[in-house]
Enzyme design. Structure first.
Site, PDB file in Angstrom:
ATOM      1  N   SER A   7       0.925  -1.063   0.053  1.00 45.09           N
ATOM      2  CA  SER A   7      -0.119  -0.141  -0.150  1.00 45.09           C
ATOM      3  C   SER A   7       0.837   1.185  -0.026  1.00 45.09           C
ATOM      4  O   SER A   7       1.698   1.332   0.944  1.00 45.09           O
ATOM      5  CB  SER A   7      -0.863   0.079   1.303  1.00 45.09           C
ATOM      6  OG  SER A   7      -1.425   1.445   1.418  1.00 45.09           O
ATOM      7  N   HIS A  32      -1.254  -1.161  -4.411  1.00 44.19           N
ATOM      8  CA  HIS A  32      -2.497  -0.835  -3.512  1.00 44.19           C
ATOM      9  C   HIS A  32      -2.777   0.572  -3.305  1.00 44.19           C
ATOM     10  O   HIS A  32      -1.807   1.150  -2.813  1.00 44.19           O
ATOM     11  CB  HIS A  32      -2.767  -1.648  -2.357  1.00 44.19           C
ATOM     12  CG  HIS A  32      -3.750  -1.411  -1.581  1.00 44.19           C
ATOM     13  ND1 HIS A  32      -5.102  -2.336  -1.984  1.00 44.19           N
ATOM     14  CD2 HIS A  32      -4.308  -0.672  -0.407  1.00 44.19           C
ATOM     15  CE1 HIS A  32      -6.256  -2.005  -1.129  1.00 44.19           C
ATOM     16  NE2 HIS A  32      -5.632  -1.201  -0.398  1.00 44.19           N
ATOM     17  N   ASP A  34      -4.915   3.643  -1.571  1.00 47.65           N
ATOM     18  CA  ASP A  34      -5.807   3.782  -0.796  1.00 47.65           C
ATOM     19  C   ASP A  34      -6.187   5.280  -0.957  1.00 47.65           C
ATOM     20  O   ASP A  34      -5.681   6.302  -0.635  1.00 47.65           O
ATOM     21  CB  ASP A  34      -5.214   3.954   0.579  1.00 47.65           C
ATOM     22  CG  ASP A  34      -5.289   2.223   0.998  1.00 47.65           C
ATOM     23  OD1 ASP A  34      -6.043   1.492   0.895  1.00 47.65           O
ATOM     24  OD2 ASP A  34      -4.028   2.021   1.424  1.00 47.65           O
ATOM     25  N   MET A  36      -8.968   8.360   0.173  1.00 50.58           N
ATOM     26  CA  MET A  36      -9.899   8.567   1.440  1.00 50.58           C
ATOM     27  C   MET A  36     -10.400   9.960   1.148  1.00 50.58           C
ATOM     28  O   MET A  36      -9.318  10.928   0.907  1.00 50.58           O
ATOM     29  CB  MET A  36      -8.886   8.499   2.742  1.00 50.58           C
ATOM     30  CG  MET A  36      -8.397   7.007   2.797  1.00 50.58           C
ATOM     31  SD  MET A  36      -7.195   7.093   4.342  1.00 50.58           S
ATOM     32  CE  MET A  36      -6.648   5.594   4.389  1.00 50.58           C
ATOM     33  N   HIS A  65      -8.416   1.212  -3.894  1.00 48.95           N
ATOM     34  CA  HIS A  65      -9.306   0.994  -2.874  1.00 48.95           C
ATOM     35  C   HIS A  65     -10.043   2.238  -2.377  1.00 48.95           C
ATOM     36  O   HIS A  65      -9.383   3.127  -1.921  1.00 48.95           O
ATOM     37  CB  HIS A  65      -8.539   0.406  -1.581  1.00 48.95           C
ATOM     38  CG  HIS A  65      -9.520   0.053  -0.468  1.00 48.95           C
ATOM     39  ND1 HIS A  65      -8.704  -0.195   0.723  1.00 48.95           N
ATOM     40  CD2 HIS A  65     -10.411   0.033  -0.270  1.00 48.95           C
ATOM     41  CE1 HIS A  65      -9.658  -0.290   1.623  1.00 48.95           C
ATOM     42  NE2 HIS A  65     -10.780  -0.167   1.346  1.00 48.95           N
ATOM     43  N   MET A  67     -12.136   4.579  -0.390  1.00 46.57           N
ATOM     44  CA  MET A  67     -12.810   4.884   0.827  1.00 46.57           C
ATOM     45  C   MET A  67     -13.392   5.986   1.025  1.00 46.57           C
ATOM     46  O   MET A  67     -13.161   7.047   1.538  1.00 46.57           O
ATOM     47  CB  MET A  67     -11.582   4.601   1.848  1.00 46.57           C
ATOM     48  CG  MET A  67     -11.338   3.268   2.376  1.00 46.57           C
ATOM     49  SD  MET A  67      -9.563   2.960   3.295  1.00 46.57           S
ATOM     50  CE  MET A  67      -8.410   3.170   1.910  1.00 46.57           C
ATOM     51  N   MET A 136     -11.432  -5.787   5.330  1.00 47.02           N
ATOM     52  CA  MET A 136     -10.708  -4.960   6.082  1.00 47.02           C
ATOM     53  C   MET A 136     -10.217  -5.343   7.615  1.00 47.02           C
ATOM     54  O   MET A 136     -11.230  -5.885   8.393  1.00 47.02           O
ATOM     55  CB  MET A 136     -11.571  -3.778   6.614  1.00 47.02           C
ATOM     56  CG  MET A 136     -11.696  -2.940   5.229  1.00 47.02           C
ATOM     57  SD  MET A 136     -10.248  -2.414   4.297  1.00 47.02           S
ATOM     58  CE  MET A 136      -9.116  -1.537   5.567  1.00 47.02           C
ATOM     59  N   GLY A 141      -8.667   3.853   7.361  1.00 47.76           N
ATOM     60  CA  GLY A 141      -8.544   5.298   7.646  1.00 47.76           C
ATOM     61  C   GLY A 141      -6.899   5.369   7.778  1.00 47.76           C
ATOM     62  O   GLY A 141      -6.492   6.488   7.447  1.00 47.76           O
ATOM     63  N   PHE A 142      -6.416   4.531   8.165  1.00 47.32           N
ATOM     64  CA  PHE A 142      -5.033   4.910   8.573  1.00 47.32           C
ATOM     65  C   PHE A 142      -4.040   3.491   8.521  1.00 47.32           C
ATOM     66  O   PHE A 142      -4.556   2.402   8.732  1.00 47.32           O
ATOM     67  CB  PHE A 142      -4.861   5.268  10.325  1.00 47.32           C
ATOM     68  CG  PHE A 142      -5.742   6.376  10.639  1.00 47.32           C
ATOM     69  CD1 PHE A 142      -5.188   7.696  10.238  1.00 47.32           C
ATOM     70  CD2 PHE A 142      -7.022   6.157  10.974  1.00 47.32           C
ATOM     71  CE1 PHE A 142      -6.157   8.663  10.396  1.00 47.32           C
ATOM     72  CE2 PHE A 142      -7.756   7.306  11.370  1.00 47.32           C
ATOM     73  CZ  PHE A 142      -7.178   8.683  11.071  1.00 47.32           C
ATOM     74  N   GLY A 143      -2.962   3.663   8.084  1.00 51.25           N
ATOM     75  CA  GLY A 143      -1.868   2.784   7.979  1.00 51.25           C
ATOM     76  C   GLY A 143      -1.419   2.484   9.620  1.00 51.25           C
ATOM     77  O   GLY A 143      -1.800   3.282  10.512  1.00 51.25           O
ATOM     78  N   GLY A 144      -0.697   1.455   9.594  1.00 52.78           N
ATOM     79  CA  GLY A 144       0.026   1.053  10.848  1.00 52.78           C
ATOM     80  C   GLY A 144      -0.955   0.842  12.207  1.00 52.78           C
ATOM     81  O   GLY A 144      -0.291   0.697  13.391  1.00 52.78           O
ATOM     82  N   ASP A 174      -6.671  -6.517   3.923  1.00 55.24           N
ATOM     83  CA  ASP A 174      -6.153  -5.174   4.283  1.00 55.24           C
ATOM     84  C   ASP A 174      -6.140  -4.852   5.717  1.00 55.24           C
ATOM     85  O   ASP A 174      -7.072  -4.424   6.236  1.00 55.24           O
ATOM     86  CB  ASP A 174      -6.874  -4.451   3.273  1.00 55.24           C
ATOM     87  CG  ASP A 174      -6.639  -2.942   3.038  1.00 55.24           C
ATOM     88  OD1 ASP A 174      -5.342  -2.768   3.440  1.00 55.24           O
ATOM     89  OD2 ASP A 174      -6.913  -2.302   2.272  1.00 55.24           O
ATOM     90  N   GLY A 175      -4.829  -4.519   6.139  1.00 54.03           N
ATOM     91  CA  GLY A 175      -4.694  -3.729   7.402  1.00 54.03           C
ATOM     92  C   GLY A 175      -3.989  -4.626   8.460  1.00 54.03           C
ATOM     93  O   GLY A 175      -4.201  -5.884   8.774  1.00 54.03           O
ATOM     94  N   GLY A 176      -2.797  -4.262   8.783  1.00 57.16           N
ATOM     95  CA  GLY A 176      -2.145  -4.752   9.926  1.00 57.16           C
ATOM     96  C   GLY A 176      -1.400  -6.354   9.475  1.00 57.16           C
ATOM     97  O   GLY A 176      -1.044  -7.083  10.472  1.00 57.16           O
ATOM     98  N   GLY A 196       1.297  -2.332   3.995  1.00 60.77           N
ATOM     99  CA  GLY A 196       1.615  -1.059   3.852  1.00 60.77           C
ATOM    100  C   GLY A 196       2.824  -0.637   4.761  1.00 60.77           C
ATOM    101  O   GLY A 196       3.944  -0.583   4.547  1.00 60.77           O
ATOM    102  N   SER A 197       2.187  -0.312   6.150  1.00 62.77           N
ATOM    103  CA  SER A 197       3.641   0.134   7.204  1.00 62.77           C
ATOM    104  C   SER A 197       4.729  -1.145   7.238  1.00 62.77           C
ATOM    105  O   SER A 197       5.720  -0.889   7.404  1.00 62.77           O
ATOM    106  CB  SER A 197       3.194   0.346   8.366  1.00 62.77           C
ATOM    107  OG  SER A 197       2.322  -0.684   9.042  1.00 62.77           O
TER     108      SER A 197
HETATM  109  C1  DX5 Z   1      -6.256   1.554   5.695  1.00 62.85           C
HETATM  110  C2  DX5 Z   1      -5.792   1.264   4.340  1.00 62.85           C
HETATM  111  C3  DX5 Z   1      -4.742  -0.009   4.195  1.00 62.85           C
HETATM  112  C4  DX5 Z   1      -3.472   0.573   4.784  1.00 62.85           C
HETATM  113  C5  DX5 Z   1      -2.729  -0.749   5.404  1.00 62.85           C
HETATM  114  O1  DX5 Z   1      -7.264   2.050   5.733  1.00 62.85           O
HETATM  115  O2  DX5 Z   1      -7.030   0.696   3.476  1.00 62.85           O
HETATM  116  O3  DX5 Z   1      -4.577  -0.292   2.678  1.00 62.85           O
HETATM  117  O4  DX5 Z   1      -2.812   1.215   3.933  1.00 62.85           O
HETATM  118  O5  DX5 Z   1      -1.647  -0.192   6.229  1.00 62.85           O
HETATM  119  P1  DX5 Z   1      -1.098  -1.268   7.227  1.00 62.85           P
HETATM  120  O6  DX5 Z   1      -0.459  -2.319   6.228  1.00 62.85           O
HETATM  121  O7  DX5 Z   1       0.010  -0.441   7.641  1.00 62.85           O
HETATM  122  O8  DX5 Z   1      -1.985  -1.698   8.097  1.00 62.85           O
HETATM  123 ZN    ZN Z   2      -6.517  -0.313   1.575  1.00 57.22          ZN
END
Ligand code: DX5
Ligand code: ZN
Length: 220
Positions: A7, A32, A34, A36, A65, A67, A136, A141-144, A174-176, A196-197
């Site tokens: 991401s 990917h 994102d 928003m 994606h 959002m 999800m 909304g946020f990475g990490g 998607d996420g974590g 992502g992170s």
């Molecule tokens: C969150 C995004 C994800 C995000 C994942 O709203 O849809 O794609 O970038 O980031 P990580 O891998 O850091 O959870």
């Molecule tokens: Zn995403």
């Protein structure tokens, strides 16, 4: 073989071109993206001009994606900005069946994302129509953020549903996602992992993608 989709939300936006070139050279399967709007999710990331800039340099499919509320208003614009896969949120669409049809008419693969609180059973009637479900595993909304463990249960149920009605469905998480949960997710039925992170905070993102692919190959 499971796919890895880094991401760009966690990329260094000051060096976006070189980050994309790094991903081009890496074992990443998709990029990917994102998007928003600060309404559907409590954060604003980037929109069309940035997606167009990514398209100029990316040599891999763009997995967009959305959002955003009323995503149907922007499908064509994102298709023109290079999207191969267009994913909209179940929670953001009043007429999801029509929106999915519009995505397919544009020649994109159609994805539907669901938030952590949304039951996979609500996808039963749309499942035969779509190419991908994005589960999800954090609140968008946020990475990490930390991975929500209930995702495994949803993933297993969704895989069973897909076995009945859509054998070609791709399930994306998607996420974590990290190197520890990635093999477990593939074992539970995931086809695409967004990271992502975990990728971009690593000292060597390209090697981290290779490491992820390596653990997935053993499973997939
Ligand atoms: C969150 C995004 C994800 C995000 C994942 O709203 O849809 O794609 O970038 O980031 P990580 O891998 O850091 O959870
Ligand atoms: Zn995403």
């Amino acid at each position: 073989m499971p796919l890895v989709a880094p991401s760009l939300l966690s990329a260094d936006f000051g060096n976006l071109k070189s980050q994309i070139e790094m991903l081009n050279r890496s074992l990443a399967d998709w990029l990917h993206i994102d998007v928003m709007d600060g309404v559907f999710v409590p954060n604003i990331s980037f929109g069309l001009p940035v997606c167009q800039a990514i398209q100029r340099y990316a040599q891999k499919p763009l997995d967009v994606h959305l959002m955003i509320i009323q995503p149907e208003r922007y499908l064509e614009a994102f298709q023109k900005a290079g999207a191969s896969i267009l994913t909209v949120h179940y929670e953001a669409c009043n007429h999801l069946h029509r929106t999915v049809g519009q995505i397919k008419e544009l020649g994109c693969r159609a994805g539907v994302a669901i938030n952590p609180h949304t039951s996979v059973h609500l996808l039963e009637d749309i499942l035969p129509e779509i190419d991908l479900v994005c589960l999800m595993s954090v609140n968008p909304g946020f990475g990490g953020q930390n991975f929500i463990e209930n995702t495994y249960k949803k993933l297993k149920k969704l895989r069973q549903m897909a076995n009945q009605t859509n054998k070609h469905l791709l399930i994306e998480i998607d996420g974590g996602v990290n190197i520890h949960n990635a093999p477990l997710l593939v074992e539970a039925g995931a086809d695409v992992l967004v990271a992502g992170s975990f990728v971009f905070n690593a000292a060597d993102p390209s090697q981290t993608i290779a490491d992820l692919k390596a653990v997935l190959c053993q499973k997939g």
